[in-house]
Scaffold this active site. Structure first.
Site, PDB file in Angstrom:
ATOM      1  N   SER A 110       0.869  -1.181   0.000  1.00  0.00           N
ATOM      2  CA  SER A 110       0.000   0.000   0.000  1.00  0.00           C
ATOM      3  C   SER A 110       0.901   1.225   0.000  1.00  0.00           C
ATOM      4  O   SER A 110       1.534   1.516   1.027  1.00  0.00           O
ATOM      5  CB  SER A 110      -0.869   0.037   1.257  1.00  0.00           C
ATOM      6  OG  SER A 110      -1.598  -1.157   1.412  1.00  0.00           O
ATOM      7  N   LYS A 155      -7.118   1.869  -2.455  1.00  0.00           N
ATOM      8  CA  LYS A 155      -6.652   1.438  -1.125  1.00  0.00           C
ATOM      9  C   LYS A 155      -6.700   2.605  -0.129  1.00  0.00           C
ATOM     10  O   LYS A 155      -7.033   2.414   1.045  1.00  0.00           O
ATOM     11  CB  LYS A 155      -5.225   0.878  -1.249  1.00  0.00           C
ATOM     12  CG  LYS A 155      -4.577   0.487   0.062  1.00  0.00           C
ATOM     13  CD  LYS A 155      -5.232  -0.705   0.763  1.00  0.00           C
ATOM     14  CE  LYS A 155      -4.579  -0.950   2.114  1.00  0.00           C
ATOM     15  NZ  LYS A 155      -5.162  -2.057   2.848  1.00  0.00           N
ATOM     16  N   LYS A 168       1.119   5.876   8.080  1.00  0.00           N
ATOM     17  CA  LYS A 168       1.664   5.971   6.714  1.00  0.00           C
ATOM     18  C   LYS A 168       0.540   6.109   5.687  1.00  0.00           C
ATOM     19  O   LYS A 168       0.572   6.975   4.815  1.00  0.00           O
ATOM     20  CB  LYS A 168       2.516   4.721   6.470  1.00  0.00           C
ATOM     21  CG  LYS A 168       3.039   4.494   5.080  1.00  0.00           C
ATOM     22  CD  LYS A 168       2.215   3.555   4.222  1.00  0.00           C
ATOM     23  CE  LYS A 168       2.044   2.151   4.742  1.00  0.00           C
ATOM     24  NZ  LYS A 168       1.293   1.268   3.848  1.00  0.00           N
TER      25      LYS A 168
HETATM   26  P1  NAD Z   1       5.766  -5.930   7.531  1.00  0.00           P
HETATM   27  O1  NAD Z   1       6.576  -4.804   8.062  1.00  0.00           O
HETATM   28  O2  NAD Z   1       5.335  -7.027   8.444  1.00  0.00           O
HETATM   29  O3  NAD Z   1       6.534  -6.616   6.299  1.00  0.00           O
HETATM   30  C1  NAD Z   1       7.314  -5.905   5.362  1.00  0.00           C
HETATM   31  C2  NAD Z   1       8.483  -6.777   4.967  1.00  0.00           C
HETATM   32  O4  NAD Z   1       9.261  -6.101   3.966  1.00  0.00           O
HETATM   33  C3  NAD Z   1       9.442  -7.071   6.157  1.00  0.00           C
HETATM   34  O5  NAD Z   1       9.636  -8.471   6.291  1.00  0.00           O
HETATM   35  C4  NAD Z   1      10.716  -6.323   5.753  1.00  0.00           C
HETATM   36  O6  NAD Z   1      11.900  -6.971   6.213  1.00  0.00           O
HETATM   37  C5  NAD Z   1      10.619  -6.349   4.241  1.00  0.00           C
HETATM   38  N1  NAD Z   1      11.454  -5.323   3.604  1.00  0.00           N
HETATM   39  C6  NAD Z   1      11.498  -3.995   3.892  1.00  0.00           C
HETATM   40  N2  NAD Z   1      12.413  -3.389   3.089  1.00  0.00           N
HETATM   41  C7  NAD Z   1      12.917  -4.341   2.295  1.00  0.00           C
HETATM   42  C8  NAD Z   1      13.904  -4.338   1.276  1.00  0.00           C
HETATM   43  N3  NAD Z   1      14.534  -3.217   0.923  1.00  0.00           N
HETATM   44  N4  NAD Z   1      14.193  -5.500   0.669  1.00  0.00           N
HETATM   45  C9  NAD Z   1      13.572  -6.666   1.029  1.00  0.00           C
HETATM   46  N5  NAD Z   1      12.626  -6.732   1.994  1.00  0.00           N
HETATM   47  C10 NAD Z   1      12.317  -5.586   2.614  1.00  0.00           C
HETATM   48  O7  NAD Z   1       4.486  -5.251   6.842  1.00  0.00           O
HETATM   49  P2  NAD Z   1       3.092  -5.935   6.465  1.00  0.00           P
HETATM   50  O8  NAD Z   1       2.165  -5.792   7.602  1.00  0.00           O
HETATM   51  O9  NAD Z   1       3.349  -7.262   5.837  1.00  0.00           O
HETATM   52  O10 NAD Z   1       2.591  -4.904   5.345  1.00  0.00           O
HETATM   53  C11 NAD Z   1       3.123  -4.881   4.028  1.00  0.00           C
HETATM   54  C12 NAD Z   1       2.261  -3.947   3.181  1.00  0.00           C
HETATM   55  O11 NAD Z   1       0.912  -4.448   3.175  1.00  0.00           O
HETATM   56  C13 NAD Z   1       2.201  -2.512   3.744  1.00  0.00           C
HETATM   57  O12 NAD Z   1       2.168  -1.603   2.675  1.00  0.00           O
HETATM   58  C14 NAD Z   1       0.875  -2.495   4.499  1.00  0.00           C
HETATM   59  O13 NAD Z   1       0.330  -1.201   4.587  1.00  0.00           O
HETATM   60  C15 NAD Z   1       0.037  -3.430   3.636  1.00  0.00           C
HETATM   61  N6  NAD Z   1      -1.075  -4.095   4.334  1.00  0.00           N
HETATM   62  C16 NAD Z   1      -0.887  -4.625   5.586  1.00  0.00           C
HETATM   63  C17 NAD Z   1      -1.969  -5.238   6.230  1.00  0.00           C
HETATM   64  C18 NAD Z   1      -1.839  -5.816   7.614  1.00  0.00           C
HETATM   65  O14 NAD Z   1      -2.874  -6.105   8.243  1.00  0.00           O
HETATM   66  N7  NAD Z   1      -0.621  -6.015   8.144  1.00  0.00           N
HETATM   67  C19 NAD Z   1      -3.211  -5.323   5.595  1.00  0.00           C
HETATM   68  C20 NAD Z   1      -3.347  -4.823   4.303  1.00  0.00           C
HETATM   69  C21 NAD Z   1      -2.277  -4.200   3.681  1.00  0.00           C
END
Ligand code: NAD
Length: 290
Positions: free
Chosen positions: A95, A171, A239
């Site tokens: 997102s 979104k 964010k």
């Molecule tokens: P998270 O922080 O748990 O996971 C993100 C992952 O990306 C981490 O494992 C991190 O190590 C990795 N990462 C960051 N920078 C990186 C890089 N340069 N190279 C490789 N890996 C890298 O976040 P999340 O909760 O999984 O959310 C991910 C996306 O999904 C976000 O944009 C969030 O807004 C969206 N989202 C989350 C949810 C939720 O309920 N958690 C629901 C819908 C949408």
């Protein structure tokens, strides 16, 4: 077909796991090596960076926190676009700001790489079940190519919303509604508690009526049990609301409710609560009024 998957966090890990269950060979990368090692035990192939993932894959999926992470992973040194070949398809499911999606789309186009943005709603439980709601921007024919074979292995629905930026604009609309709904639930249930009415009975009485919602069903039990393990972290919702406010200012659409809830989340962030689930907005009211 080989699929690349970068970003194996709360959402990306179970989504990638569902693609493995669907029979795909996955090439994976994350900065957190434990996550990569864990998924490799299920048959995924660990790669050393995003470029290496893209070299091995026909379709590359990213699930990263925010715009800057997507820019770095797509456009940076050893990024995805260093490893793609003409005809590769990139699907960014993070997102992020719609303007950044458009920028990455153009960089992909310059390398004859197709790009969709496909952010999701539903949170961790639906990522695990493979029942996410997926909202997609980009070219419609590219969407049709991957809809059934890939997107619907992770989601219960995938809707084409329009050209580049439309998926992430959708979104933002979703996140505004979720934020305001959580704030309304926290305010209402805090009032019931202060008035010495049993909040569990309030929940049972109203959840089937007009006020009921998916947000209420998912988040109010967490509020009532004071169980704020994420889920969706406050820092990620800040964010999204920042992206919503910035986008709203660009297109000339007022978002006073989003700004209000953003400031409420900011109070909790200042108190060191940014890693809690967004249902911890209840604690904002407790800080003010207990
Ligand atoms: P998270 O922080 O748990 O996971 C993100 C992952 O990306 C981490 O494992 C991190 O190590 C990795 N990462 C960051 N920078 C990186 C890089 N340069 N190279 C490789 N890996 C890298 O976040 P999340 O909760 O999984 O959310 C991910 C996306 O999904 C976000 O944009 C969030 O807004 C969206 N989202 C989350 C949810 C939720 O309920 N958690 C629901 C819908 C949408």
């Amino acid at each position: 077909m080989n699929i690349g998957f970068i970003g194996l966090g709360i959402m990306g890990y179970p989504m990638a796991k569902n693609l493995i269950s669907a029979g795909y060979t996955l090439h994976i990368f994350d900065l957190v090596s434990e996550r990569v090692e864990q998924l490799a035990t299920l048959g995924a192939v660990a790669e050393i960076n995003a470029e290496a993932v893209a070299k091995q894959s026909d379709v590359i999926i990213t699930m990263l926190p925010n715009s800057s992470h997507v820019q770095e992973v797509m456009l940076g040194d050893h990024g995805v676009l260093k490893g793609t070949h003409p005809g590769s398809i990139v699907i960014d499911m993070s997102s992020i700001a719609p303007e950044v999606s458009k920028q990455v789309y153009q960089a992909c186009e310059a390398k004859q790489v197709e790009m969709l943005e496909a952010p999701v709603s539903g949170g961790e439980p639906k990522a695990i079940d493979g029942t996410l709601s997926i909202m997609v921007g980009g070219k419609q024919d590219v969407f049709e190519q991957v809809k059934d074979s890939i997107l619907l292995k992770m989601g219960a629905s995938a809707v084409y919303c329009g050209g580049p930026g439309a998926g992430n604009t959708t979104k933002l609309a979703n996140q505004i509604i979720v934020a305001c709904n959580i704030a309304a639930c926290a305010e209402a249930f805090h009032l019931a508690k202060q008035a010495d009415v049993d909040c569990n009975l309030v929940f049972q009485a109203i959840r089937g009526g007009l006020a009921g919602s998916t947000v209420m069903d998912a988040k109010v039990p967490m509020m009532l049990n004071h169980q704020f393990d994420p889920g969706f972290r406050i820092e990620l919702h800040i964010k999204d609301l920042n992206n919503a406010i910035e986008t709203a200012h660009t297109v000339g659409s007022p978002v006073p409710l989003s700004a209000q809830v953003m400031e409420m989340f900011q109070v909790l962030k200042q108190k060191g609560q940014a890693a809690k689930d967004h249902s911890a907005l209840m604690e904002y009211y407790e800080l003010l009024g207990d």
